[in-house]
Scaffold this motif. Structure first.
Motif, PDB file in Angstrom:
ATOM      1  N   GLY A  66       0.868  -1.113   0.010  1.00  0.00           N
ATOM      2  CA  GLY A  66      -0.099   0.084   0.030  1.00  0.00           C
ATOM      3  C   GLY A  66       0.789   1.377   0.060  1.00  0.00           C
ATOM      4  O   GLY A  66       2.058   1.320   0.183  1.00  0.00           O
ATOM      5  N   LEU A  70      -0.374   6.047   3.277  1.00  0.00           N
ATOM      6  CA  LEU A  70      -1.443   5.305   3.886  1.00  0.00           C
ATOM      7  C   LEU A  70      -1.175   4.563   4.956  1.00  0.00           C
ATOM      8  O   LEU A  70      -1.925   4.329   6.150  1.00  0.00           O
ATOM      9  CB  LEU A  70      -2.365   4.715   2.871  1.00  0.00           C
ATOM     10  CG  LEU A  70      -3.627   3.889   3.118  1.00  0.00           C
ATOM     11  CD1 LEU A  70      -4.485   4.823   4.227  1.00  0.00           C
ATOM     12  CD2 LEU A  70      -4.166   3.192   1.968  1.00  0.00           C
ATOM     13  N   ARG A  71       0.151   3.969   4.849  1.00  0.00           N
ATOM     14  CA  ARG A  71       0.528   2.862   5.944  1.00  0.00           C
ATOM     15  C   ARG A  71       0.725   3.708   7.091  1.00  0.00           C
ATOM     16  O   ARG A  71       0.834   3.435   8.186  1.00  0.00           O
ATOM     17  CB  ARG A  71       1.676   2.159   5.222  1.00  0.00           C
ATOM     18  CG  ARG A  71       0.950   0.987   4.441  1.00  0.00           C
ATOM     19  CD  ARG A  71       2.381   0.224   4.062  1.00  0.00           C
ATOM     20  NE  ARG A  71       2.912   0.767   2.825  1.00  0.00           N
ATOM     21  CZ  ARG A  71       4.334   0.640   2.948  1.00  0.00           C
ATOM     22  NH1 ARG A  71       5.080   0.086   3.701  1.00  0.00           N
ATOM     23  NH2 ARG A  71       4.754   1.249   1.777  1.00  0.00           N
ATOM     24  N   ALA A  74      -2.259   4.941   8.701  1.00  0.00           N
ATOM     25  CA  ALA A  74      -3.136   3.830   9.245  1.00  0.00           C
ATOM     26  C   ALA A  74      -2.295   3.344  10.588  1.00  0.00           C
ATOM     27  O   ALA A  74      -2.924   3.306  11.616  1.00  0.00           O
ATOM     28  CB  ALA A  74      -3.082   2.554   8.527  1.00  0.00           C
ATOM     29  N   ILE A  94      -1.852  -2.886   3.423  1.00  0.00           N
ATOM     30  CA  ILE A  94      -3.258  -2.381   3.150  1.00  0.00           C
ATOM     31  C   ILE A  94      -3.788  -3.404   2.125  1.00  0.00           C
ATOM     32  O   ILE A  94      -3.255  -3.905   1.065  1.00  0.00           O
ATOM     33  CB  ILE A  94      -3.140  -1.119   2.240  1.00  0.00           C
ATOM     34  CG1 ILE A  94      -2.508   0.021   3.290  1.00  0.00           C
ATOM     35  CG2 ILE A  94      -4.676  -0.687   1.910  1.00  0.00           C
ATOM     36  CD1 ILE A  94      -3.114   0.243   4.726  1.00  0.00           C
ATOM     37  N   THR A  95      -4.919  -3.970   2.627  1.00  0.00           N
ATOM     38  CA  THR A  95      -5.487  -5.146   1.750  1.00  0.00           C
ATOM     39  C   THR A  95      -6.828  -4.953   0.932  1.00  0.00           C
ATOM     40  O   THR A  95      -7.538  -3.583   1.331  1.00  0.00           O
ATOM     41  CB  THR A  95      -5.759  -6.434   2.778  1.00  0.00           C
ATOM     42  OG1 THR A  95      -6.780  -5.702   3.628  1.00  0.00           O
ATOM     43  CG2 THR A  95      -4.589  -6.941   3.377  1.00  0.00           C
ATOM     44  N   GLY A 228     -10.167  -2.455   8.981  1.00  0.00           N
ATOM     45  CA  GLY A 228     -10.875  -1.859   7.554  1.00  0.00           C
ATOM     46  C   GLY A 228     -11.772  -0.726   7.938  1.00  0.00           C
ATOM     47  O   GLY A 228     -11.965  -0.341   8.961  1.00  0.00           O
ATOM     48  N   ILE A 240     -11.044  -1.752   1.356  1.00  0.00           N
ATOM     49  CA  ILE A 240     -10.160  -1.338   2.001  1.00  0.00           C
ATOM     50  C   ILE A 240      -9.982  -2.033   3.261  1.00  0.00           C
ATOM     51  O   ILE A 240     -10.718  -1.755   4.164  1.00  0.00           O
ATOM     52  CB  ILE A 240      -9.667   0.145   2.129  1.00  0.00           C
ATOM     53  CG1 ILE A 240      -9.415   0.928   0.738  1.00  0.00           C
ATOM     54  CG2 ILE A 240      -8.680   0.624   3.109  1.00  0.00           C
ATOM     55  CD1 ILE A 240      -8.135   0.456  -0.001  1.00  0.00           C
ATOM     56  N   MET A 242      -6.990  -3.263   6.701  1.00  0.00           N
ATOM     57  CA  MET A 242      -5.747  -2.984   7.160  1.00  0.00           C
ATOM     58  C   MET A 242      -5.301  -4.106   8.118  1.00  0.00           C
ATOM     59  O   MET A 242      -5.963  -4.505   8.772  1.00  0.00           O
ATOM     60  CB  MET A 242      -5.711  -1.541   8.179  1.00  0.00           C
ATOM     61  CG  MET A 242      -6.298  -0.511   7.335  1.00  0.00           C
ATOM     62  SD  MET A 242      -6.514   1.065   8.374  1.00  0.00           S
ATOM     63  CE  MET A 242      -7.572   0.708   9.394  1.00  0.00           C
ATOM     64  N   GLN A 269      -7.229   3.514  -2.003  1.00  0.00           N
ATOM     65  CA  GLN A 269      -6.361   3.870  -1.225  1.00  0.00           C
ATOM     66  C   GLN A 269      -6.311   5.439  -1.017  1.00  0.00           C
ATOM     67  O   GLN A 269      -6.007   5.988   0.288  1.00  0.00           O
ATOM     68  CB  GLN A 269      -4.902   3.474  -1.689  1.00  0.00           C
ATOM     69  CG  GLN A 269      -4.596   1.902  -1.364  1.00  0.00           C
ATOM     70  CD  GLN A 269      -3.052   1.663  -1.693  1.00  0.00           C
ATOM     71  OE1 GLN A 269      -2.363   1.931  -1.152  1.00  0.00           O
ATOM     72  NE2 GLN A 269      -3.070   0.710  -2.654  1.00  0.00           N
ATOM     73  N   ALA A 272      -9.105   6.318   1.161  1.00  0.00           N
ATOM     74  CA  ALA A 272      -8.703   5.570   2.608  1.00  0.00           C
ATOM     75  C   ALA A 272      -7.736   6.638   3.410  1.00  0.00           C
ATOM     76  O   ALA A 272      -8.066   7.020   4.472  1.00  0.00           O
ATOM     77  CB  ALA A 272      -7.993   4.250   2.561  1.00  0.00           C
TER      78      ALA A 272
END
Length: 382
Positions: A66, A70-71, A74, A94-95, A228, A240, A242, A269, A272
């Motif tokens: 990801g 974003l990571r 998160a 990120i999934t 998520g 999305i 996590m 993403q 998100a």
């Protein structure tokens, strides 16, 4: 050619939730209280971020784990919300929704004939993946403990084959959660055991009595946290999820994720990122509304004489069927046909859900009121 299909795939079934929903969906005039789909729209500023990503041509692959921004968001979100610290470079993935995170976790940690302990009743999405991995689900009976899988219950199910404990709290279908003390006791039980914890915390922001606590706060080195934005930010279709785990675990999960989907959708993403930063507290007004609905539904159900444990989180009631000896599927079918109200049979949540039904309150007050009026009239007619 069907006889050549992998036996583990051919033997699993479509989710009982969806099966029953599809069965009664075409019934004219029916009110459905079945699906765990937030009835709020995705926040406008989150949608705008997704639209901007499209116009900016942000439509290519991202890093497998990801976008780094974003990571970082998160990791910051989990630290501020739940006091658990993860390295965004190596401990966050990120999934494509929490469902993919569950899939890649099980495929990474399970071997043939290992066992996974689940609280029963439980969301039906775990067992099929466990079986596809060649492992075995073991259902711990929580029906006599207010649906809580506490340390003493877990201990009675542990064997030399136990590889993982699933802690899906707040719970689908019961709405029950575990206290900080109960989670600490589980962490102490498992501290010296070679057993993973999969903590499915997708409903962590929808809690009504106390703030959510993650078991990773006490047992980070053995815990894979899954979360998520589907429930907290009403982003089910954005897909999305996590996943948080220590580097020595996450680096192996990332390999499975890479060969599974390469990366989560780039546009989602970007949305998100907006949700986790600008929308840090977007869940709060939704949570307040869900709490009003919960209290209303609880009062109505108890006045009707239903035996029900008050949910502490999520947006479900798991209700004991009042007709002695009646199967949950038969009750739900009768309610759908005679009262024009759809609920989910408890048997969809393992054999330990037999004798119950799940009612979702992720619907407007008007729909809930009408649905409960119909249920009340149905009971009177019986």
């Amino acid at each position: 050619m069907e006889h050549l299909i992998n036996a583990r795939a051919s033997n699993i079934e479509i989710s009982g939730i969806r099966k029953f929903f599809n069965m009664v969906a075409e019934t004219e005039g029916i009110i459905s209280l079945t699906i765990g789909q937030p009835d709020f729209p995705t926040p406008e500023h989150v949608k705008a971020a997704g639209i901007k990503a499209i116009h900016d041509d942000f439509t290519t692959y991202t890093h497998n784990a990801g976008m780094i921004d974003l990571r970082k968001a998160a990791a910051e979100y989990y630290l501020k919300k739940y006091d658990v610290d993860y390295d965004p470079d190596s401990e966050v993935i990120i999934t494509a929704g929490a469902s993919e995170a569950i899939d890649i976790t099980f495929r990474t940690i399970l071997d043939w004939d290992t066992e996974v302990i689940l609280p029963g009743p439980v969301y039906p999405g775990y067992e099929p993946i466990i079986r596809l991995c060649g492992a075995n689900p073991v259902y711990a009976d929580t029906t006599t403990n207010n649906f809580k899988m506490t340390a003493d219950i877990i201990n009675s199910y542990i064997t030399n084959k136990t590889r993982c404990i699933v802690l899906p709290y707040p719970s689908n279908p019961t709405g029950i959660s575990l206290s900080e003390k109960e989670l600490y006791e589980i962490s102490e039980l498992l501290r010296d055991k070679d057993i993973f914890v999969l903590a499915d915390e997708i409903y962590s922001e929808l809690v009504y009595e106390r703030p959510h606590t993650s078991i990773a706060k006490f047992l980070k080195e053995k815990t894979i946290v899954i979360n998520g934005l589907s429930k907290s930010h009403s982003m089910t279709g954005w897909r999305i999820g996590m996943l948080f785990a220590t580097n020595n675990i996450a680096k192996h999960i990332l390999k499975v994720h890479q060969y599974n989907i390469t990366c989560a959708t780039s546009i989602s993403q970007k949305a998100a990122l907006e949700a986790l930063t600008v929308g840090f507290d977007d869940a709060l007004p939704m949570r307040a509304e869900y709490k009003k609905r919960r209290d209303y539904v609880y009062n109505r159900l108890t006045k009707m004489g239903f035996d029900v444990v008050k949910p502490e989180g999520a947006f479900y009631f798991f209700v004991k069927i009042p007709v002695s000896g009646m199967k949950s599927f038969d009750f739900a079918l009768s309610l759908a046909h005679e009262a024009k109200v759809a609920v989910v049979p408890g048997s969809a949540f393992s054999h330990l859900g037999e004798g119950y039904f799940r009612l979702s309150f992720a619907y407007s007050m008007e729909i809930l009121e009408e649905g409960l009026n119909r249920i009340e009239n149905y009971l009177i007619s019986k």
